[in-house]
Scaffold this motif. Structure first.
Motif, PDB file in Angstrom:
ATOM      1  N   ASN A   1       0.794  -1.228   0.000  1.00 18.69           N
ATOM      2  CA  ASN A   1       0.000   0.000   0.000  1.00 18.69           C
ATOM      3  C   ASN A   1       0.832   1.287   0.000  1.00 18.69           C
ATOM      4  O   ASN A   1       0.284   2.385   0.091  1.00 18.69           O
ATOM      5  CB  ASN A   1      -0.943   0.023   1.223  1.00 18.69           C
ATOM      6  N   VAL A   2       2.135   1.156  -0.133  1.00 17.16           N
ATOM      7  CA  VAL A   2       2.988   2.358  -0.106  1.00 17.16           C
ATOM      8  C   VAL A   2       2.848   3.172  -1.399  1.00 17.16           C
ATOM      9  O   VAL A   2       3.210   4.343  -1.462  1.00 17.16           O
ATOM     10  CB  VAL A   2       4.464   1.969   0.170  1.00 17.16           C
ATOM     11  N   GLY A   3       2.314   2.495  -2.444  1.00 19.85           N
ATOM     12  CA  GLY A   3       2.158   3.174  -3.731  1.00 19.85           C
ATOM     13  C   GLY A   3       3.155   2.678  -4.769  1.00 19.85           C
ATOM     14  O   GLY A   3       3.435   3.363  -5.752  1.00 19.85           O
ATOM     15  N   LYS A   4       3.632   1.450  -4.577  1.00 18.52           N
ATOM     16  CA  LYS A   4       4.677   0.925  -5.471  1.00 18.52           C
ATOM     17  C   LYS A   4       4.125   0.649  -6.872  1.00 18.52           C
ATOM     18  O   LYS A   4       4.741   1.084  -7.859  1.00 18.52           O
ATOM     19  CB  LYS A   4       5.304  -0.336  -4.862  1.00 18.52           C
ATOM     20  N   SER A   5       2.989  -0.061  -6.950  1.00 14.98           N
ATOM     21  CA  SER A   5       2.437  -0.348  -8.290  1.00 14.98           C
ATOM     22  C   SER A   5       2.109   0.947  -9.007  1.00 14.98           C
ATOM     23  O   SER A   5       2.361   1.083 -10.205  1.00 14.98           O
ATOM     24  CB  SER A   5       1.158  -1.179  -8.218  1.00 14.98           C
ATOM     25  N   SER A   6       1.539   1.892  -8.276  1.00 12.84           N
ATOM     26  CA  SER A   6       1.182   3.175  -8.902  1.00 12.84           C
ATOM     27  C   SER A   6       2.428   3.878  -9.428  1.00 12.84           C
ATOM     28  O   SER A   6       2.415   4.441 -10.532  1.00 12.84           O
ATOM     29  CB  SER A   6       0.491   4.086  -7.892  1.00 12.84           C
TER      30      SER A   6
ATOM     31  N   LYS B   1      -2.473  -8.822  -4.684  1.00  8.37           N
ATOM     32  CA  LYS B   1      -2.636  -8.318  -3.316  1.00  8.37           C
ATOM     33  C   LYS B   1      -3.456  -9.236  -2.425  1.00  8.37           C
ATOM     34  O   LYS B   1      -3.542  -9.026  -1.235  1.00  8.37           O
ATOM     35  CB  LYS B   1      -3.294  -6.946  -3.363  1.00  8.37           C
TER      36      LYS B   1
ATOM     37  N   LYS C   1       3.271   9.645  -2.556  1.00  6.83           N
ATOM     38  CA  LYS C   1       1.979  10.292  -2.257  1.00  6.83           C
ATOM     39  C   LYS C   1       2.124  11.711  -1.716  1.00  6.83           C
ATOM     40  O   LYS C   1       1.387  12.113  -0.817  1.00  6.83           O
ATOM     41  CB  LYS C   1       1.168   9.434  -1.259  1.00  6.83           C
TER      42      LYS C   1
ATOM     43  N   ASP D   1       1.240  14.420  -2.787  1.00  7.45           N
ATOM     44  CA  ASP D   1       0.068  15.300  -2.996  1.00  7.45           C
ATOM     45  C   ASP D   1      -0.929  15.205  -1.847  1.00  7.45           C
ATOM     46  O   ASP D   1      -1.798  16.051  -1.692  1.00  7.45           O
ATOM     47  CB  ASP D   1      -0.633  14.907  -4.306  1.00  7.45           C
ATOM     48  N   LYS D   2      -0.798  14.153  -1.019  1.00  2.00           N
ATOM     49  CA  LYS D   2      -1.844  13.892  -0.012  1.00  2.00           C
ATOM     50  C   LYS D   2      -1.739  14.768   1.227  1.00  2.00           C
ATOM     51  O   LYS D   2      -2.729  15.005   1.910  1.00  2.00           O
ATOM     52  CB  LYS D   2      -1.781  12.420   0.425  1.00  2.00           C
TER      53      LYS D   2
ATOM     54  N   VAL E   1       1.996  10.300  -7.955  1.00  2.00           N
ATOM     55  CA  VAL E   1       1.496   9.849  -9.257  1.00  2.00           C
ATOM     56  C   VAL E   1       0.260  10.647  -9.659  1.00  2.00           C
ATOM     57  O   VAL E   1      -0.170  10.580 -10.796  1.00  2.00           O
ATOM     58  CB  VAL E   1       1.160   8.333  -9.258  1.00  2.00           C
TER      59      VAL E   1
HETATM   60  P1  GDP Z   1       1.211  -0.881  -3.504  1.00  2.00           P
HETATM   61  O1  GDP Z   1       0.488  -1.851  -2.624  1.00  2.00           O
HETATM   62  O2  GDP Z   1       2.476  -0.413  -2.865  1.00  2.00           O
HETATM   63  O3  GDP Z   1       1.429  -1.372  -4.901  1.00  2.00           O
HETATM   64  O4  GDP Z   1       0.296   0.442  -3.575  1.00  2.00           O
HETATM   65  P2  GDP Z   1      -0.653   0.972  -4.718  1.00  2.00           P
HETATM   66  O5  GDP Z   1       0.127   1.525  -5.854  1.00  2.00           O
HETATM   67  O6  GDP Z   1      -1.695  -0.033  -5.040  1.00  2.00           O
HETATM   68  O7  GDP Z   1      -1.294   2.221  -3.946  1.00  2.00           O
HETATM   69  C1  GDP Z   1      -2.013   2.052  -2.731  1.00  2.00           C
HETATM   70  C2  GDP Z   1      -3.056   3.153  -2.660  1.00  2.00           C
HETATM   71  O8  GDP Z   1      -2.442   4.423  -2.617  1.00  2.00           O
HETATM   72  C3  GDP Z   1      -3.994   3.159  -3.864  1.00  2.00           C
HETATM   73  O9  GDP Z   1      -5.279   3.493  -3.417  1.00  2.00           O
HETATM   74  C4  GDP Z   1      -3.427   4.260  -4.741  1.00  2.00           C
HETATM   75  O10 GDP Z   1      -4.401   4.877  -5.550  1.00  2.00           O
HETATM   76  C5  GDP Z   1      -2.893   5.240  -3.690  1.00  2.00           C
HETATM   77  N1  GDP Z   1      -1.757   6.022  -4.210  1.00  2.00           N
HETATM   78  C6  GDP Z   1      -0.626   5.546  -4.733  1.00  2.00           C
HETATM   79  N2  GDP Z   1       0.195   6.556  -5.097  1.00  2.00           N
HETATM   80  C7  GDP Z   1      -0.452   7.699  -4.785  1.00  2.00           C
HETATM   81  C8  GDP Z   1      -0.134   9.097  -4.920  1.00  2.00           C
HETATM   82  O11 GDP Z   1       0.927   9.509  -5.405  1.00  2.00           O
HETATM   83  N3  GDP Z   1      -1.063   9.998  -4.482  1.00  2.00           N
HETATM   84  C9  GDP Z   1      -2.239   9.588  -3.919  1.00  2.00           C
HETATM   85  N4  GDP Z   1      -3.084  10.541  -3.511  1.00  2.00           N
HETATM   86  N5  GDP Z   1      -2.574   8.301  -3.787  1.00  2.00           N
HETATM   87  C10 GDP Z   1      -1.701   7.359  -4.221  1.00  2.00           C
END
Ligand code: GDP
Length: 284
Positions: free
Chosen positions: A120-125, A143, A227, A229-230, A263
């Motif tokens: 959930n850290v935002g790796k895939s994004s 996941k 993230k 922007d959050k 992202v």
């Molecule tokens: P992973 O488990 O590390 O692959 O995480 P994901 O890429 O699936 O991201 C987890 C959550 O964080 C998702 O709901 C994404 O939409 C959100 N997210 C990821 N990157 C960002 C970002 O740069 N900004 C915001 N606002 N949300 C993000």
């Protein structure tokens, strides 16, 4: 002290936040660096160098701690790096394979970079954003609890391979640490590990385990703050300063400059691409 100085400046900043918010959303659709280059200077700085943009809201005596320009490529280099990440018939960017164990990983002589971070850290994004100019590349997401997590390998032209490591966290299977540990310890062509930290949350206990792993194996690694922007500017600055202090005082192998990214606004992504292209020798 720094926080007080910050608060003062942030009030003024909040007054313009609606306008800036609109600007950043507008620029988030800019994908190629050629488009970014056409933006007004202020927007360009905000998008390409988010750390430098944050710096403007800091009291001067906190600045020496921040490594704002340790990696400071020219706009020309960033443009060249963009083309490394752009798929074309002459620059194929493909998903290669997945592996549960290092001995199943593709044997490659190309330089390699890997991305690690807790779930959930935002790796895939982030990987999707890095590959936004290679729309055929599918970043695989697994996941569901209980599903075997794998390392996913991508080939970026003739330049390098990129590995998406499974997310870690309290649900990670026991053999996960073994997989990641073996990979980090033994992968010969691994040039750099990108360790993702959620900028809203800061460094967590699980992140610390990954940091300790990188430190123990003497790996060169880079901290990417996701993230951005959050958070409000004030919260983001507080986190950035805390994490920077941690990097400066508690780590040996971590690259001193932090890489904040979003992202949503696409902030910091071009700089990160350029850093990856640079350390893999792709800009030669
Ligand atoms: P992973 O488990 O590390 O692959 O995480 P994901 O890429 O699936 O991201 C987890 C959550 O964080 C998702 O709901 C994404 O939409 C959100 N997210 C990821 N990157 C960002 C970002 O740069 N900004 C915001 N606002 N949300 C993000």
């Amino acid at each position: 002290m720094a926080a007080l100085g910050l608060q003062f400046r942030i009030k003024r900043l909040l007054a313009t936040s609606t306008v800036l918010g609109r600007l950043s959303r507008a620029s988030s659709t800019s994908q190629t660096f050629a488009e970014v280059l056409r933006l007004p200077q202020r927007q360009l700085t905000k998008l390409v160098y988010p750390l430098q943009e944050l710096q403007q809201h800091l009291v001067p005596d906190t600045m020496p701690d921040l490594h704002l320009k340790t990696f400071d490529p020219s706009l020309e280099d960033i443009t060249r790096a963009d083309s490394v990440f752009a798929a074309s018939p002459r620059n194929r960017i493909d998903y290669l394979s997945s592996a549960e164990r290092l001995d199943h990983a593709p044997a490659l002589s190309l330089p390699e970079v890997c991305f690690i971070g807790r779930s959930n850290v935002g790796k895939s994004s982030l990987l999707k954003a890095l590959f936004s100019l290679a729309p055929d590349v599918e970043v695989r997401v697994s996941k569901k609890p209980g599903h075997t997590k794998k390392m996913n390998f991508f080939k970026v032209g003739k330049y390098f391979t990129l590995v998406d490591m499974p997310g870690y966290g309290y649900r990670a299977p026991e053999d996960f640490v073994d997989m990641v540990e073996t990979y980090l310890k033994e992968r010969r062509n691994l040039k750099r590990t990108f360790l993702l930290v959620d900028s809203v949350v800061g460094i967590t206990k699980t992140d610390n385990i990954a940091i300790e792993m990188c430190e123990e194996f003497g790996l060169p690694y880079v901290m990417v703050l996701t993230k951005i922007d959050k958070s409000s500017k004030g919260h983001l600055l507080k986190q950035v300063l805390q994490i920077q202090k941690f990097v400066n005082t508690q780590t040996q192998g971590c690259f001193p400059q932090l890489f904040p990214v979003s992202v949503v606004t696409y902030s910091g992504i071009h700089l990160l691409k350029c850093f990856i292209a640079n350390i893999t020798g792709s800009l030669k």
